[in-house]
Design an enzyme around this catalytic site. Structure first.
Site, PDB file in Angstrom:
ATOM      1  N   CYS A  16       0.841  -1.188   0.000  1.00 49.43           N
ATOM      2  CA  CYS A  16       0.000   0.000   0.000  1.00 49.43           C
ATOM      3  C   CYS A  16       0.876   1.237   0.000  1.00 49.43           C
ATOM      4  O   CYS A  16       2.103   1.155   0.121  1.00 49.43           O
ATOM      5  CB  CYS A  16      -0.937   0.018   1.205  1.00 49.43           C
ATOM      6  SG  CYS A  16      -0.068   0.222   2.773  1.00 49.43           S
ATOM      7  N   CYS A  52       2.968   1.612   2.981  1.00 49.28           N
ATOM      8  CA  CYS A  52       4.175   0.784   2.922  1.00 49.28           C
ATOM      9  C   CYS A  52       5.297   1.578   2.250  1.00 49.28           C
ATOM     10  O   CYS A  52       6.441   1.602   2.732  1.00 49.28           O
ATOM     11  CB  CYS A  52       3.929  -0.493   2.117  1.00 49.28           C
ATOM     12  SG  CYS A  52       2.661  -1.587   2.792  1.00 49.28           S
ATOM     13  N   ASP A 102       8.727  27.246 -33.364  1.00 45.10           N
ATOM     14  CA  ASP A 102       9.773  27.645 -34.298  1.00 45.10           C
ATOM     15  C   ASP A 102       9.317  27.242 -35.699  1.00 45.10           C
ATOM     16  O   ASP A 102       8.406  26.420 -35.863  1.00 45.10           O
ATOM     17  CB  ASP A 102      11.076  26.943 -33.906  1.00 45.10           C
ATOM     18  CG  ASP A 102      12.208  27.256 -34.856  1.00 45.10           C
ATOM     19  OD1 ASP A 102      12.344  28.430 -35.218  1.00 45.10           O
ATOM     20  OD2 ASP A 102      12.938  26.327 -35.244  1.00 45.10           O
ATOM     21  N   ASP A 136      13.641  23.078 -32.285  1.00 47.43           N
ATOM     22  CA  ASP A 136      14.511  21.941 -32.617  1.00 47.43           C
ATOM     23  C   ASP A 136      15.978  22.303 -32.714  1.00 47.43           C
ATOM     24  O   ASP A 136      16.809  21.428 -32.942  1.00 47.43           O
ATOM     25  CB  ASP A 136      14.069  21.314 -33.947  1.00 47.43           C
ATOM     26  CG  ASP A 136      14.480  22.156 -35.141  1.00 47.43           C
ATOM     27  OD1 ASP A 136      14.460  23.399 -35.025  1.00 47.43           O
ATOM     28  OD2 ASP A 136      14.819  21.577 -36.188  1.00 47.43           O
ATOM     29  N   ASP A 149      17.020  27.639 -30.156  1.00 51.32           N
ATOM     30  CA  ASP A 149      15.757  27.570 -29.405  1.00 51.32           C
ATOM     31  C   ASP A 149      15.975  27.173 -27.946  1.00 51.32           C
ATOM     32  O   ASP A 149      15.040  27.230 -27.142  1.00 51.32           O
ATOM     33  CB  ASP A 149      14.805  26.536 -30.049  1.00 51.32           C
ATOM     34  CG  ASP A 149      14.455  26.890 -31.485  1.00 51.32           C
ATOM     35  OD1 ASP A 149      14.168  28.069 -31.743  1.00 51.32           O
ATOM     36  OD2 ASP A 149      14.488  25.987 -32.340  1.00 51.32           O
TER      37      ASP A 149
END
Length: 746
Positions: A24, A27, A434, A634, A638
Site C-alpha cells: 500500500c 508501505c 519555431d 529543434d 531555441d
C-alpha cells in the site's frame, strides 16, 4: 547493483532500487521514511506503483547494503542484485509476486468456504465454532505476511495497511476464541456468545483477492514499456574470426560485426558494412515506408530488417542506443513523482494512525451508548473501520495514471521527461513554435543564387563549403548539398554566432555567412547590384543567406523549406483546444509570413528575425502577461527559450541540446504530436483527479458508515466481511480507471 540511472556528483550518488513486499501507499511511506532517516541519505522517495525507491546519498556515510538492512527491519526488501532498469527482471518479479498471491488466494478460498458456510448456515451446530476456529487458523497462516510486517513496523513505530488488517482480524479472532472457550460469560448475562471466525477468514481472503487483481492490473500499466523492450532481440549472430556464433546482446561490444537476416530486428545502433536491404524504421522515425539501406548507411536498434541480409558494425549498444535512451526516459518518467503526489504521500503517511484513532473512538462510543449489545456493536464497528480504510487507493491514484499516460505517450512517439511535465502541460494557454524543422521539414534546398552559380569563384565556393560543413544551423546542410564536395579546404578561426551566422578564415580572407543585419554590423558592404539581384526573393518566400569576403558581400543563396504535411492540422487542433499559437523564428519576415499563412497562424502572432535572446525575451513577455507557455523548437537557437517556458517540446530530429533541455521530445518530429501531447496531459490529469476523488470519497463515506453513523436512522451496521470486500476492490477500481487511458484516442 540495482539502478536505473545512477548519477554521481563529487559527494552524492542518485540511485534507484527495486523494492519487494510493499502492499500500500503507507508501505511506500514506511520505506521512504526508513531510508530518509539514515545518516548520509539526503533524500529518498518510493513509488508504490512500480515498486522502486529513488535515493540520493553520500557513499562515504551510507551504502546500499546498509539501506537494505534498514528496509528489511520494517518488513521489506531492497533488491541489490537486480538492476532497477532491467524491465525483464521487474516483470519476472511482478509475475512471481502475482503467482504467490494467487496461490495464497486459492488456499485461503478453499479454507474460507467451509468457515463461511458454517458461520452463515450452521450457527446452531454445537461444534460450529470449534471447527471454524480450526479452519480459520490456517487462513491466518496463509495471510501471515500481514502480521509479520505489521509487527516489524510496530517495532519502529510505523503503521501501514498491514497494521489495519492485522489489528482487525486479530481482535475479531481473539474475541471469537474467548467466546468459544468461555461462552458462559455471556450467557449468564443473557447475551449470545457470538463468534466472527467467518469474518476473519473472509476479510483475509477478500484482501488477497484484491491484491491479486491489483497485481494483474498494475502489470498492464507498464505494457508500453514492455512493448518497447520487445523491439530488442535477446540474441544475435556475431561474426568472429572465420565463424559466426549466437550470443546474448549483453555480450556484444561496440565494434563487433553482426549478421542481420531477413525479418530480424536490428539489435544496435550502427552502420551497414555489407549487403543491401529495406529496413522498416517506423518505431524510431514514425515513417511507415521502408528505407533502403546500403553500405555505410546508419541502422537503429528496434527497427526491422525486411528482405536482404546485412552485416552491420555495432557502434552503440544497450542503453546508449536511441531505443535504449527512449526506454530509459520512459522508465524515468514513469517512476517520477507528479507534484500532486507529494501531498498524497503526506496524507498516506498519517492515514493509518488516524484510522486507528477513529477505530478506538468508534469502539468507545459504541461501548458507552450501544445498549445491551454494546460489546458486539463496538467490536463489529471498530473492526469494520479498520478493514474498510484503504490507503492503497490513495497510493495508486497518481502513479498508475502517470505510468499509463507516459506509456501512452511513448506508444505515440511522445517522450515525456518526468511526471511534472505531463501534469503541467494541460495548463498551457500559448504555444510558441519555431519554423524551420518544426513546422517545415527542416530539409531546405537552395532555390536560387546571386550572382549565377557559374559566376562564383572556386575560392568562394570552397569557403562556403568549408564553413557550412562545420555549422550546426538547419540551413547549413542545404548549402553543403548544393555546393557539393569539391576540394577539401582547411578553415581556420571558425566561429559560430547562434542565430546570426558563421565566420572563419580561408587563406588570407575572412569569410562571413549569415544574416544581412549581422554582416552589416560586422562592417560588410552591400552593393546596389547585389540587393537588386535578390529583390524578388521575398515574394517567393526565399530565405537569403549572405556571403561576405572580408568587407565585401560577394553573393547570396536563396533557400526555401517544405511545409510538413501535418503542420496546418496541428495548428488547427491547437486553436480548437483554445490555445493561442505564435510563430517565432530567426528567419526573415517574408518566409515566416508565408508559412504562417499556409498553416493558419494570424499575422499579428508572427515574429521573425529573432535572435535566441529575443526568443527567450518574448517567452518571458508572454509569461508576464499571464500566459502559460509551451515552446516548441529543434535547434541550438531555441534552447534558451525552451529552458524558460513552463513546458518545452523538442523535435526528435533536432539538435541534442534542444532535446536535453526539453520536457517533452516528439520523436518523429511530427507537429501533430504537439496537440496530442497536450491532450494526453489533460486526460492523464483528469484520470488522476478521478482516482483521487474516488480514493478520498470512498474513505470519507466508507469509514463513517463502517463506524455505524447510519445505525440510529436505519438500523444498518456494516458487516466486516462486506467492509473487507469494499476495501479489496477500491484499489482495483483505481488501477482499472487508470488503464482506461490506454484506449484513449489522441
Amino acid at each position: 547493483m540495482g539502478l536505473t540511472n545512477m548519477e554521481s556528483t563529487s559527494t552524492h550518488i542518485k540511485q534507484t532500487f527495486p523494492v519487494a513486499g510493499m502492499h500500500c501507499a503507507a508501505c511506500a511511506s514506511s520505506v521512504a521514511s526508513m531510508l530518509s532517516s539514515m545518516p548520509g541519505v539526503s533524500q529518498a522517495h518510493v513509488n508504490y506503483a512500480n515498486a522502486e525507491a529513488w535515493v540520493e546519498y553520500a557513499p562515504q556515510q551510507a551504502t546500499p547494503a546498509q539501506m537494505a538492512t534498514a528496509v528489511q527491519q520494517v518488513g521489506y526488501q531492497l533488491l541489490l542484485e537486480t538492476p532497477a532498469d532491467d524491465a525483464e527482471a521487474q516483470w519476472d518479479r511482478q509475475k512471481k509476486a502475482a503467482l504467490q498471491v494467487k496461490q495464497q488466494l486459492i488456499a485461503a478460498t478453499l479454507l474460507t468456504a467451509p468457515v463461511f458456510v458454517l458461520g452463515m448456515f450452521f450457527m446452531g451446530w454445537a461444534y460450529s465454532a470449534w471447527v471454524s476456529a480450526l479452519l480459520t487458523l490456517p487462513v491466518m497462516w496463509v495471510g501471515r505476511g500481514f502480521y509479520m510486517r505489521a509487527w516489524k513496523q510496530a517495532r519502529h513505530r510505523q503503521a501501514t495497511m498491514d497494521t489495519l488488517v492485522a489489528l482487525s482480524t486479530s481482535i475479531a479472532f481473539l474475541f471469537s476464541v474467548f467466546n468459544t472457550l468461555y461462552p458462559s460469560w455471556w450467557t449468564q448475562q443473557g447475551l449470545p456468545a457470538q463468534v466472527y471466525f467467518e469474518s476473519v477468514a473472509v476479510i483475509i481472503t477478500f484482501i488477497l483477492l484484491g491484491k491479486w487483481l491489483e497485481a494483474r492490473a498494475k502489470g498492464n500499466t507498464s505494457q508500453a514499456l514492455r512493448s518497447l523492450l520487445e523491439l530488442q532481440p535477446t540474441h544475435v549472430l556475431r561474426i568472429g574470426a572465420g565463424n559466426e556464433e549466437k550470443v546474448s546482446i549483453s555480450e556484444v561490444a561496440p565494434g563487433d560485426h553482426i549478421r542481420i537476416r531477413p525479418g530480424d530486428k536490428i539489435p544496435f545502433d550502427g552502420s551497414v558494412l555489407e549487403g543491401n536491404s529495406s529496413v522498416e524504421e517506423s518505431t524510431i522515425t514514425g515513417e511507415p515506408l521502408p528505407v533502403t539501406k546500403t553500405e555505410g548507411d546508419a541502422l537503429f536498434a528496434g527497427t526491422l530488417n525486411q528482405q536482404g541480409t546485412l552485416v552491420m558494425q555495432a557502434e552503440k549498444v544497450g542503453a546508449a542506443t536511441v531505443l535504449g535512451q527512449i526506454i530509459a526516459r520512459v522508465r524515468e518518467a514513469q517512476g517520477s513523482q507528479a507534484p500532486i503526489q507529494r501531498l498524497v504521500d503526506r496524507i498516506a503517511g498519517i492515514f493509518v494512525p488516524i484510522v486507528i484513532g477513529i477505530a478506538l473512538i468508534t469502539f468507545g462510543v459504541w461501548l458507552i451508548w450501544g445498549g445491551e449489545n454494546a460489546i458486539t456493536y463496538s467490536l463489529l464497528s471498530s473492526v469494520s473501520v479498520l478493514v474498510i480504510a484503504c490507503p492503497c487507493a490513495l497510493g495508486l491514484a497518481t502513479p498508475t495514471a502517470i505510468m499509463v499516460g507516459v506509456g501512452k505517450g511513448a506508444a505515440n512517439h511522445i517522450l515525456i521527461r518526468e511526471a511534472a511535465s505531463l501534469e503541467q502541460a494541460r495548463q498551457v494557454t500559448a504555444v510558441v513554435v519555431d519554423k524551420t524543422g518544426t513546422l517545415t521539414e527542416g530539409k531546405p534546398q537552395v532555390q536560387a543564387t546571386f550572382p549565377d552559380w557559374s559566376e562564383w569563384s572556386k575560392k568562394d565556393r570552397a569557403a562556403l563549403y568549408g564553413l557550412e560543413t562545420a555549422s550546426e544551423h538547419p540551413l547549413a546542410q542545404a548549402i553543403v548539398d548544393f555546393v557539393g564536395t569539391g576540394a577539401v579546404t582547411r578553415i581556420t578561426d571558425f566561429q559560430n554566432e547562434p542565430g546570426q551566422g558563421v565566420m572563419g578564415r580561408l587563406g588570407k580572407f575572412t569569410y562571413r555567412i549569415g544574416k544581412r543585419t549581422w554582416l552589416e554590423k560586422e562592417g560588410a558592404e552591400f552593393s546596389d547590384s547585389v540587393l537588386q539581384g535578390v529583390a524578388n526573393w521575398e515574394t517567393q518566400a526565399f530565405t537569403p543567406v549572405w556571403v561576405a569576403r572580408d568587407e565585401t558581400v560577394v553573393g547570396a543563396l536563396g533557400i526555401s523549406d517544405t511545409l510538413k504535411p501535418t503542420a496546418a492540422s496541428a495548428v488547427e487542433s491547437l486553436q480548437a483546444q483554445g490555445r493561442k499559437v505564435y510563430l517565432l523564428t530567426g528567419d526573415a519576415e517574408a518566409p515566416a509570413l508565408a508559412v504562417a499563412q499556409q498553416v493558419g497562424i494570424p499575422m499579428d502572432r508572427v515574429l521573425a528575425q529573432h535572435l535566441p535572446q529575443q526568443k527567450s525575451d518574448f517567452v518571458a513577455q508572454l509569461q508576464e502577461g499571464g500566459e502559460v507557455v509551451a515552446m516548441v523548437g529543434d535547434g541550438v537557437n531555441d534552447a534558451e527559450a525552451l529552458a524558460l517556458a513552463e513546458v518545452s517540446m523538442a523535435m526528435g530530429h533536432g539538435a541534442d541540446v534542444a532535446r536535453e533541455v526539453a520536457d517533452i521530445t516528439l520523436i518523429t518530429s511530427d507537429p501533430q504530436r504537439i496537440p496530442m501531447a497536450l491532450r494526453l496531459s489533460e486526460k492523464t490529469v483528469m484520470g488522476i483527479r478521478q482516482n483521487l476523488f474516488w480514493a478520498f470519497f470512498y474513505n470519507l463515506i466508507g469509514i463513517p458508515i463502517a463506524a455505524g453513523v447510519l445505525f440510529p436512522f436505519t438500523g444498518f451496521l456494516l458487516n466486516p466481511m462486506i467492509a473487507g470486500a469494499a476495501m479489496a476492490f477500491s484499489s482495483v477500481s483505481v488501477v482499472l480507471n487508470s488503464l482506461r487511458l490506454r484506449a484513449l484516442k489522441l
